[in-house]
Write a protein that holds these residues in place. Structure first.
Motif, PDB file in Angstrom:
ATOM      1  N   ILE A 209       0.726  -0.898   0.023  1.00 32.58           N
ATOM      2  CA  ILE A 209      -0.212   0.244  -0.254  1.00 32.58           C
ATOM      3  C   ILE A 209       0.668   0.940  -0.069  1.00 32.58           C
ATOM      4  N   GLU A 210       1.871   0.943   0.407  1.00 30.74           N
ATOM      5  CA  GLU A 210       2.909   2.253   1.051  1.00 30.74           C
ATOM      6  C   GLU A 210       3.632   2.605  -0.588  1.00 30.74           C
ATOM      7  N   ASP A 211       3.687   1.258  -1.264  1.00 31.82           N
ATOM      8  CA  ASP A 211       4.389   1.272  -2.530  1.00 31.82           C
ATOM      9  C   ASP A 211       3.326   1.784  -3.900  1.00 31.82           C
ATOM     10  N   GLY A 212       2.138   2.158  -3.342  1.00 34.20           N
ATOM     11  CA  GLY A 212       0.887   3.435  -4.154  1.00 34.20           C
ATOM     12  C   GLY A 212      -0.057   2.113  -4.296  1.00 34.20           C
ATOM     13  N   HIS A 213       0.166   0.953  -4.453  1.00 29.97           N
ATOM     14  CA  HIS A 213      -1.612   0.262  -4.417  1.00 29.97           C
ATOM     15  C   HIS A 213      -2.844   0.450  -3.492  1.00 29.97           C
ATOM     16  N   PRO A 214      -3.599   0.612  -4.127  1.00 33.77           N
ATOM     17  CA  PRO A 214      -4.999   0.895  -3.144  1.00 33.77           C
ATOM     18  C   PRO A 214      -5.758  -0.487  -2.447  1.00 33.77           C
ATOM     19  N   GLY A 215      -4.985  -1.271  -2.744  1.00 33.82           N
ATOM     20  CA  GLY A 215      -4.997  -2.700  -1.870  1.00 33.82           C
ATOM     21  C   GLY A 215      -4.397  -4.285  -2.812  1.00 33.82           C
ATOM     22  N   ALA A 216      -4.090  -4.473  -1.228  1.00 28.56           N
ATOM     23  CA  ALA A 216      -3.150  -5.569  -1.733  1.00 28.56           C
ATOM     24  C   ALA A 216      -3.277  -6.607  -0.703  1.00 28.56           C
ATOM     25  N   LEU A 217      -3.140  -8.487  -0.549  1.00 30.98           N
ATOM     26  CA  LEU A 217      -3.344  -9.316  -0.195  1.00 30.98           C
ATOM     27  C   LEU A 217      -2.574 -10.235  -0.222  1.00 30.98           C
ATOM     28  N   PRO A 218      -2.285 -11.273   0.311  1.00 35.76           N
ATOM     29  CA  PRO A 218      -1.563 -11.988   0.645  1.00 35.76           C
ATOM     30  C   PRO A 218      -1.998 -13.548  -0.052  1.00 35.76           C
ATOM     31  N   VAL A 219      -1.389 -13.903  -1.207  1.00 37.22           N
ATOM     32  CA  VAL A 219      -1.806 -15.256  -1.712  1.00 37.22           C
ATOM     33  C   VAL A 219      -0.471 -15.819  -1.353  1.00 37.22           C
ATOM     34  N   GLN A 220      -1.426 -17.569  -1.939  1.00 35.65           N
ATOM     35  CA  GLN A 220      -0.560 -18.461  -1.934  1.00 35.65           C
ATOM     36  C   GLN A 220      -0.961 -19.245  -3.003  1.00 35.65           C
ATOM     37  N   PRO A 221       0.418 -20.255  -3.704  1.00 34.00           N
ATOM     38  CA  PRO A 221      -0.352 -20.769  -5.325  1.00 34.00           C
ATOM     39  C   PRO A 221      -1.092 -22.148  -4.760  1.00 34.00           C
ATOM     40  N   VAL A 222      -1.520 -22.240  -5.396  1.00 36.87           N
ATOM     41  CA  VAL A 222      -2.772 -23.968  -5.079  1.00 36.87           C
ATOM     42  C   VAL A 222      -2.111 -25.407  -5.541  1.00 36.87           C
ATOM     43  N   VAL A 223      -1.843 -25.912  -4.583  1.00 30.62           N
ATOM     44  CA  VAL A 223      -1.304 -27.421  -4.778  1.00 30.62           C
ATOM     45  C   VAL A 223      -1.770 -28.283  -5.568  1.00 30.62           C
ATOM     46  N   ASP A 224      -3.250 -28.556  -5.223  1.00 30.93           N
ATOM     47  CA  ASP A 224      -3.977 -29.608  -6.367  1.00 30.93           C
ATOM     48  C   ASP A 224      -4.418 -28.957  -7.710  1.00 30.93           C
ATOM     49  N   THR A 225      -4.071 -30.217  -8.255  1.00 29.26           N
ATOM     50  CA  THR A 225      -4.839 -30.366  -9.417  1.00 29.26           C
ATOM     51  C   THR A 225      -6.690 -29.971  -9.647  1.00 29.26           C
TER      52      THR A 225
END
Ligand SMILES: Nc1ccn([C@@H]2O[C@H](COP(=O)(O)OP(=O)(O)OP(=O)(O)O)[C@@H](O)[C@H]2O)c(=O)n1
Ligand SMILES: C[C@](O)(CO)[C@H](O)COP(=O)(O)O
Length: 402
Positions: free
Chosen positions: A131-147
């Motif tokens: 957010i400090e870098d200028g994004h209006p919003g941010a969220l943490p994500v994790q890769p999906v591991v299953d097929t």
């Protein structure tokens, strides 16, 4: 000299409302214990270790006081940062209630699930940085591991390339004006804040999440969290016991239960078909519970509520052997062995004399073979035991340092 504490530019709304239907704990999820600390308390420990922020806890209705107690415990010297508000029927309405309590000076708002209790503080820092870098919003994500398959009516109708997918975690952070405007304009219910903000045309940044930020949703998740939390040795240990010389120690425990439970009576570790059941969170076995309290008190390990309270769903309806075996283990972990236990039962019924030996044997077996003696008395028609309303039990225990 007057010290002026700067007001934080960041607020974290910790949503701890809802009931936790999928966890099925018979208590609001945030107040279920992971170890000796609840889900909410673990979460708040991480929130207070993250960048300095106002912390707004959204509690289930009726649990605001408990939430405040947990928050003060986690906040240490920064109680001034804490507020508690009452949650709504959905996660979105709970966030909305939290937003209303954010201080005027705050510029960045993070929304975090209490249920993601083990989320490390650096995830909060990454979201704030975005957010400090200028994004209006941010969220943490994790890769999906299953097929991932598309399934309709029990058959596979397609494949989704998992490389396109990410699993959303919290805390999700936003410029305050962006989040407030999106909530004010909301016309539908979303499961997360990023989805709501995206409806207003904002591009939300994705930062690295963390395996530990998983959401405690099902009993299996709770078990996973329990396995990940390092046991805090002597966590309940009274400081006076810590400092005491290595001598034998005594403890006292009492318990009372009224008649009125479902099914048959369980008492002194035995099943009593045809006798009126006692009511309680577990099986109402006052004799066993008094023994548990006597042993925990001797070892300075708190009391039955500390270890087996309503926040421990696995003990709902449990019988004496489960409580006593765990208590035996706790006492051993604290560096003691059980010398002996004496317990007295007071009630008109059941008549214990005929099954005394069986009861002593059952209670002793559950305590790893420690000697247990059981006596019984009526109260000459006096008091609630004499009127046949319930039972009482009184226990003393001797434990020895090993
Ligand atoms: N009315 C609600 C519902 C949920 N939450 C919070 O939102 C987070 C994510 O919700 P979820 O895990 O789905 O919790 P519950 O709705 O309580 O669970 P369930 O769907 O199993 O009933 C949790 O930290 C929960 O405490 C909330 O504050 N208010
Ligand atoms: C906010 C959230 O935790 C992000 O993954 C999630 O959307 C909460 O809702 P759910 O229905 O429990 O997935």
């Amino acid at each position: 000299m007057v010290t002026i504490t700067p007001s934080p530019r960041i607020a974290v709304i910790v949503v701890a409302g809802g009931s936790g239907t999928r966890l099925g704990a018979h208590a609001p999820k945030a107040f279920v214990g992971i170890d000796d600390r609840t889900i909410l308390r673990h979460c708040l420990g991480n929130v207070f270790a993250a960048p300095l922020a106002q912390v707004v806890i959204v509690a289930p209705a009726g649990r605001e006081g408990d939430a405040l107690t947990e928050a003060y415990d986690a906040a240490g010297t920064r109680r001034d940062l804490v507020s508690v508000v009452t949650g709504g029927a959905t996660r979105q309405s709970s966030v909305d209630a939290g937003l209303a309590a954010v201080w005027a000076e705050v510029e960045i708002v993070l929304v975090h699930d209490a249920a993601r209790a083990l989320t490390p503080p650096d995830v909060f820092a990454r979201v704030v940085d975005a957010i400090e870098d200028g994004h209006p919003g941010a969220l943490p994500v994790q890769p999906v591991v299953d097929t991932i398959k598309r399934v309709e009516s029990g058959v596979v109708v397609g494949v989704v390339d998992r490389a396109e997918l990410s699993a959303a975690q919290t805390p999700q952070g936003f410029r305050r004006d962006v989040l407030v405007e999106a909530y004010a304009a909301a016309t539908a219910d979303f499961t997360d804040d990023a989805a709501l903000v995206a409806t207003r045309g904002h591009v939300v940044a994705a930062v690295d999440g963390d395996d530990l930020a998983f959401k405690i949703t099902t009993p299996a998740d709770l078990e996973r969290a329990r396995g990940l939390v390092a046991p805090r040795r002597d966590a309940h240990r009274a400081p006076s016991v810590e400092r005491a010389p290595a001598l034998p120690r005594i403890g006292i425990g009492t318990d009372v239960h009224g008649y009125g439970g479902e099914g048959d009576l369980w008492l002194a570790g035995l099943h009593w078909p045809g006798e009126r059941a006692l009511s309680g969170h577990s099986d109402g076995d006052a004799v066993s519970h008094a023994i548990v309290d006597a042993l925990l008190s001797a070892a300075g390990l708190g009391d039955i509520g500390t270890h087996f309270g309503t926040d421990r769903p696995e003990y709902a309806g449990a019988h004496a052997d489960a409580f006593l075996a765990r208590t035996h283990a706790l006492v051993a972990e604290a560096g003691f062995r059980i010398g002996n236990v004496a317990v007295q039962f007071q009630a008109n019924r059941p008549r214990l004399a005929g099954r005394r030996a069986d009861a002593e044997q059952a209670l002793s077996a559950a305590l790893g073979g420690a000697p247990v003696t059981l006596s019984a008395t009526t109260t000459d028609g006096l008091a609630f035991t004499g009127r046949g309303e319930g039972v009482a039990a009184y226990a003393v225990a001797l434990i020895l340092p090993v």
